[in-house]
Enzyme design. Structure first.
Site, mmCIF file in Angstrom:
data_model
loop_
_atom_site.group_PDB
_atom_site.id
_atom_site.type_symbol
_atom_site.label_atom_id
_atom_site.label_comp_id
_atom_site.label_asym_id
_atom_site.label_seq_id
_atom_site.Cartn_x
_atom_site.Cartn_y
_atom_site.Cartn_z
ATOM 1 N N LEU A 1 0.957 -1.284 0.095
ATOM 2 C CA LEU A 1 0.026 -0.056 -0.120
ATOM 3 C C LEU A 1 0.827 1.305 0.137
ATOM 4 C CD1 LEU A 1 -2.634 -1.272 2.663
ATOM 5 C CD2 LEU A 1 -3.276 -0.588 0.598
ATOM 6 N N GLY A 2 0.263 2.324 -0.745
ATOM 7 C CA GLY A 2 1.230 3.666 -0.739
ATOM 8 C C GLY A 2 1.231 4.047 -1.968
ATOM 9 N N HIS B 1 8.079 37.563 12.006
ATOM 10 C CA HIS B 1 9.488 37.862 11.901
ATOM 11 C C HIS B 1 10.389 37.271 12.537
ATOM 12 C CE1 HIS B 1 12.876 40.279 10.492
ATOM 13 N NE2 HIS B 1 13.133 40.702 11.767
ATOM 14 N N LYS C 1 12.498 12.624 -1.680
ATOM 15 C CA LYS C 1 12.662 13.583 -0.894
ATOM 16 C C LYS C 1 13.292 13.255 0.349
ATOM 17 C CE LYS C 1 10.342 15.491 -3.663
ATOM 18 N NZ LYS C 1 9.702 14.905 -4.756
ATOM 19 N N THR D 1 2.857 4.825 -6.091
ATOM 20 C CA THR D 1 4.202 5.354 -6.427
ATOM 21 C C THR D 1 4.621 6.410 -5.577
ATOM 22 O OG1 THR D 1 3.219 5.336 -8.801
ATOM 23 C CG2 THR D 1 5.172 6.848 -8.246
#
Ligand SMILES: Cc1cc2nc3c(=O)[nH]c(=O)nc-3n(C[C@H](O)[C@H](O)[C@H](O)COP(=O)(O)OP(=O)(O)OC[C@H]3O[C@@H](n4cnc5c(N)ncnc54)[C@H](O)[C@@H]3O)c2cc1C
Length: 467
Positions: A40-41, A446, A53, A43
């Site tokens: 399962l999952g 900031h 990544k 490409t």
């Protein structure tokens, strides 16, 4: 032969399209069965977004360590990279995500079946499971069969010719890597290998890299490639290969039409992906096609009643978040909700060096659509946060495109370190129908890179504060 299974909803494909459709259908109380031939999952989780990544992150960290003297970090000796350790770390992540998806499906009371679903008609398929064939007859079928890497006739995958899948599981770092195709997958991986020390050469048929992004956005990436010794041959067409092992050569015709030979150890072919429409009986389902894709309407209905299709199978952009949103929507429509797929934008991110984000219309696209536009841009060079992250010198910027008459924001693009993390804010602003003044008036913390967005809107309004 065992009795056929008769779920209300059959989903084929356990990628981000299919598994999300299944979770949502289960949550809505629909009797749902998900069939996946692999783990399962899909490409995305197993051989795409996440593993790429992970490797990009590892390569980035290695590269940073090797180049940190400017900020006072020196190591007693040069860092080394253990590819097999990085690959097993990456595999650990995909394994965790795979079991996470399994758990989420169980929680939503979705049944799963492992095997390839082959259709004999639009609502009937057989799955060859380990325990024997199982026939399924469903009221609704959601096709989420995804896509596969496109192959070049002259460079078929195998041996030293790699697809992105093989490139993410190499046992040894190639000393010389040829990348064929300068789209986002080729450049993301090519840059990662360059950071790890491979000598990378990119061959691209078109006249620029990342042809789907405008030239202003891709310029900082071009600069990085040049500065880091990655050769890019544009308007060049590969014709085949010669030799093998240490005498391997990629053959190509360069821009001036001459035949060239590029000595290399591996050839990574990333010339796009094609929808997975063959070998599972799609031709027996009487759906219409739109070119190579399954044709769907804005609710992801195919031409066959109660057969739906989502994700990479139905067209561009072939992105995980599009697949998931379509899956969620189809489950809700089947459960009786009124939904259609009509996003203002589907943001796209390139995890190159630096990163690129594009959401909505670029200035040229907006003009071509008939709008008179105001464009504002804020450079990373003027951002204190970018400076403190050593990211001010990479040519990065955030750009906003708005209608000149009422200041409705039509598009936001950016290039620079970590801009992927700004993509959600860009998409959010566009979906909420933000005007330039809405963004300019939102207080951004900031020092953060996100301050570049309100600064870009101020620039579009003609009163930038920090440039
Ligand atoms: C290297 C790489 C990097 C990427 N990076 C990104 C990124 O950063 N961001 C992004 O958004 N997208 C990225 N993508 C694209 C993304 O992976 C896809 O858009 C996404 O996975 C599509 O989801 P899907 O559900 O449509 O199909 P897939 O994820 O392809 O899943 C389809 C599933 O269906 C199964 N299947 C097919 N036919 C059958 C059958 N007959 N029976 C049973 N099972 C079947 C397949 O085994 C597969 O698991 C990347 C892709 C690659 C290759």
């Amino acid at each position: 032969m065992t009795k056929p299974l008769t779920p209300k909803v059959l989903i084929v494909g356990g990628g981000p399209g299919g598994y999300v459709a299944a979770i949502r259908a289960g949550q809505l109380g629909l009797d749902t069965l998900l069939v996946e031939e692999d783990r399962l999952g899909g490409t995305c989780l197993l051989r795409g977004c996440i593993p790429s990544k992970a490797i990009i992150h590892a390569a980035g960290k290695f590269h940073e360590l090797a180049h940190a003297a400017g900020i006072g970090i020196t190591l007693p000796q040069a860092p080394t990279f253990d590819l097999s350790k990085a690959i097993s770390w990456k595999d650990g992540i995909t394994a965790r995500l795979n079991s996470g998806v399994t758990g989420l499906l169980a929680k939503a009371k979705v049944r799963t079946l492992t095997g390839r679903a082959v259709f004999s008609d639009a609502k009937t398929c057989t799955v060859a499971t380990k325990e024997g064939p199982v026939t399924i007859q469903a009221e609704h079928v959601i096709l989420a069969n995804g896509s596969i890497p496109a192959e070049l006739k002259s460079l078929p995958f195998g041996g030293d010719v790699l697809s992105s899948t093989q490139a993410l599981s190499l046992s040894e770092l190639p000393k010389r890597l040829a990348v064929v195709g300068a789209g986002y997958i080729g450049l993301e991986l090519g840059i990662a290998f360059a950071k790890l020390g491979s000598q990378v050469t990119v061959i691209e048929a078109q006249d620029r890299i990342l042809p789907l992004y405008d030239a202003e956005l891709t310029r900082p990436v071009e600069r990085w490639l040049k500065k880091n010794g990655v050769a890019v041959h544009l308007k060049s067409l590969t014709t085949g290969l010669e030799g093998q092992g240490p005498s391997l050569k990629l053959l190509y015709k360069s821009a001036d039409g001459t035949d060239q030979q590029l000595p290399c150890d591996k050839i990574l072919v990333t010339v796009g992906r094609r929808p997975n429409t063959q070998g599972w009986g799609l031709e027996n389902m009487a759906v219409d096609m739109a070119g190579p894709f399954v044709k769907v309407d804005d609710q992801c209905r195919t031409a066959m009643r109660n057969v739906w299709a989502i994700g990479d199978l139905v067209g561009e952009p072939m992105l995980a978040h599009k697949a998931s949103k379509q899956g969620e929507m189809v489950a809700e429509i089947i459960a009786g909700h009124k939904r259609s797929f009509d996003p203002v934008c589907i943001p796209a991110v390139c995890f190159t060096e630096p990163e690129i984000v594009s959401a909505g219309l670029s200035p040229e696209q907006a003009k071509a659509a008939g709008y008179e536009v105001k464009v504002g841009q804020f450079p990373y060079a003027a951002s204190g946060r970018a400076m403190s992250m050593e990211a001010a010198g990479d040519g990065g910027f955030v750009r906003v495109v708005a209608r000149a008459d009422n200041h409705l924001v039509l598009g936001i693009q950016a290039v620079g370190a970590n801009v992927s993390e700004l993509s959600g804010e860009f998409a959010h602003a566009l979906e909420m129908g933000a005007r330039l003044e809405d963004i300019a008036g939102t207080i951004h913390a900031h020092p953060t890179l996100s301050e570049a967005l309100p600064e870009a809107t101020l620039a579009a309004l003609g009163h930038a504060l920090h440039i």
